[in-house]
Design a protein around this motif. Structure first.
Motif, short mmCIF file in Angstrom:
data_model
loop_
_atom_site.label_atom_id
_atom_site.label_comp_id
_atom_site.label_asym_id
_atom_site.label_seq_id
_atom_site.Cartn_x
_atom_site.Cartn_y
_atom_site.Cartn_z
N VAL A 87 0.83 -1.20 0.00
CA VAL A 87 0.00 0.00 0.00
C VAL A 87 0.87 1.25 0.00
N MET A 88 1.94 1.23 0.81
CA MET A 88 2.82 2.39 0.88
C MET A 88 3.50 2.64 -0.46
N ILE A 89 3.95 1.59 -1.12
CA ILE A 89 4.55 1.74 -2.44
C ILE A 89 3.55 2.37 -3.41
N GLY A 90 2.28 1.94 -3.30
CA GLY A 90 1.25 2.51 -4.15
C GLY A 90 1.04 4.00 -3.90
N VAL A 91 1.07 4.40 -2.65
CA VAL A 91 0.92 5.82 -2.30
C VAL A 91 2.08 6.63 -2.87
N LEU A 92 3.30 6.16 -2.65
CA LEU A 92 4.47 6.89 -3.12
C LEU A 92 4.46 7.01 -4.65
N ARG A 93 4.12 5.91 -5.31
CA ARG A 93 4.09 5.95 -6.77
C ARG A 93 3.01 6.91 -7.26
N ARG A 94 1.87 6.91 -6.60
CA ARG A 94 0.79 7.81 -7.02
C ARG A 94 1.21 9.27 -6.92
N LEU A 95 1.92 9.62 -5.87
CA LEU A 95 2.40 11.00 -5.73
C LEU A 95 3.33 11.37 -6.88
N VAL A 96 4.19 10.44 -7.26
CA VAL A 96 5.19 10.71 -8.28
C VAL A 96 4.59 10.75 -9.67
N GLU A 97 3.58 9.89 -9.93
CA GLU A 97 3.08 9.77 -11.30
C GLU A 97 1.82 10.58 -11.58
#
Length: 258
Positions: A87-97
């Motif tokens: 879930v955390m990886i998904g949050v970080l990726r969403r911020l970046v992309e």
């Protein structure tokens, strides 16, 4: 705060979507509820043509305290850890992309996983009450997933120092090492100024500019996220992490620091 009250408040005004972390009972820790509402807010902002800029803000004296360790201690360690890391990886990726600029407005404490959120933002404004620390090593862990956003931002020497020591540092140091874009006595005013500057750019121009800046970060997600998730999850449930989390919750030094 009631169970139904939002942990992330979402407001749109003058082309700016502001997502305010408002979970004071746990210092805006990354609980499942806060993360779900953050992701929903980012999706809503991305889908709204009227939104040109996204701002992450906070109530209280803490922007984000990192993982919700009380939640982490309530479930099967291996299963819960694997779910949280992904879930955390998904949050970080969403911020970046997300194809719109994301600006963090900080005037409080940022710890552990909150550091990854900050590093995932395109611009970061920090006020005089801000402080930062990567405290994972003090509970038997390391900054696994958040390295995906942190390492591209920090100078190598700074990463080595703060990953290993867990020391707290201020906004001026955060700016010097690359975590923060600018410090300001009045972070709200500076964020408003930056939003006005960003809105002078066209939507497609901003989206493509962000893709160019973040291309290497996203490539690293593709190559390293799965391995980092496995490594992170494998540490939960180990004796040192159990002791580190228990010590944190009991507000005492862990056995190795006594």
């Amino acid at each position: 705060m009631t169970e139904t009250a939002p942990f992330v408040r979402y407001e749109v005004s003058d082309g700016v979507a502001t997502l305010t972390f408002d979970s004071p009972h746990n210092r805006n820790a990354l609980s499942s509820k806060l993360v779900a509402e953050l992701l929903r807010g980012l999706d809503d902002a991305a889908a709204d043509d009227a939104v040109r800029v996204v701002v992450l803000a906070h109530t209280g004296n803490t922007f984000c305290a990192g993982a919700d360790l009380s939640e982490a201690s309530d479930a099967d360690p291996a299963v819960a850890a694997d779910e949280r890391t992904r879930v955390m990886i998904g949050v970080l990726r969403r911020l970046v992309e997300i194809p719109k600029p994301v600006i963090a407005r900080i005037d409080g404490n940022v710890r552990a996983g909150g550091m990854g959120i900050v590093a995932g933002c395109d611009l970061v404004v920090a006020g005089p009450a801000s402080s930062f620390a990567l405290t994972e090593v003090r509970i038997g862990l390391a900054p696994f997933m958040i390295s995906l956003t942190l390492l591209p931002r920090l100078s190598p020497r700074a990463a080595g120092r703060y990953y290993l020591t867990g020391e707290k540092f201020d906004a001026a140091e955060a700016e010097q090492i690359g975590l923060v874009t600018v410090t300001a006595e009045d972070p709200a005013a500076e964020v408003a100024r930056l939003c006005a500057e960003v809105r002078k750019g066209s939507p497609q121009g901003l989206a493509e500019a962000k893709r160019l800046v973040n291309a290497d970060i996203l490539a690293e997600f593709d190559t390293s996220a799965e391995e980092l998730a496995r490594r992170s999850a494998s540490f939960f449930g180990t004796p040192e992490v159990h002791e580190g989390m228990l010590a944190f919750l009991q507000r005492r030094p862990p056995s190795w620091a006594e």
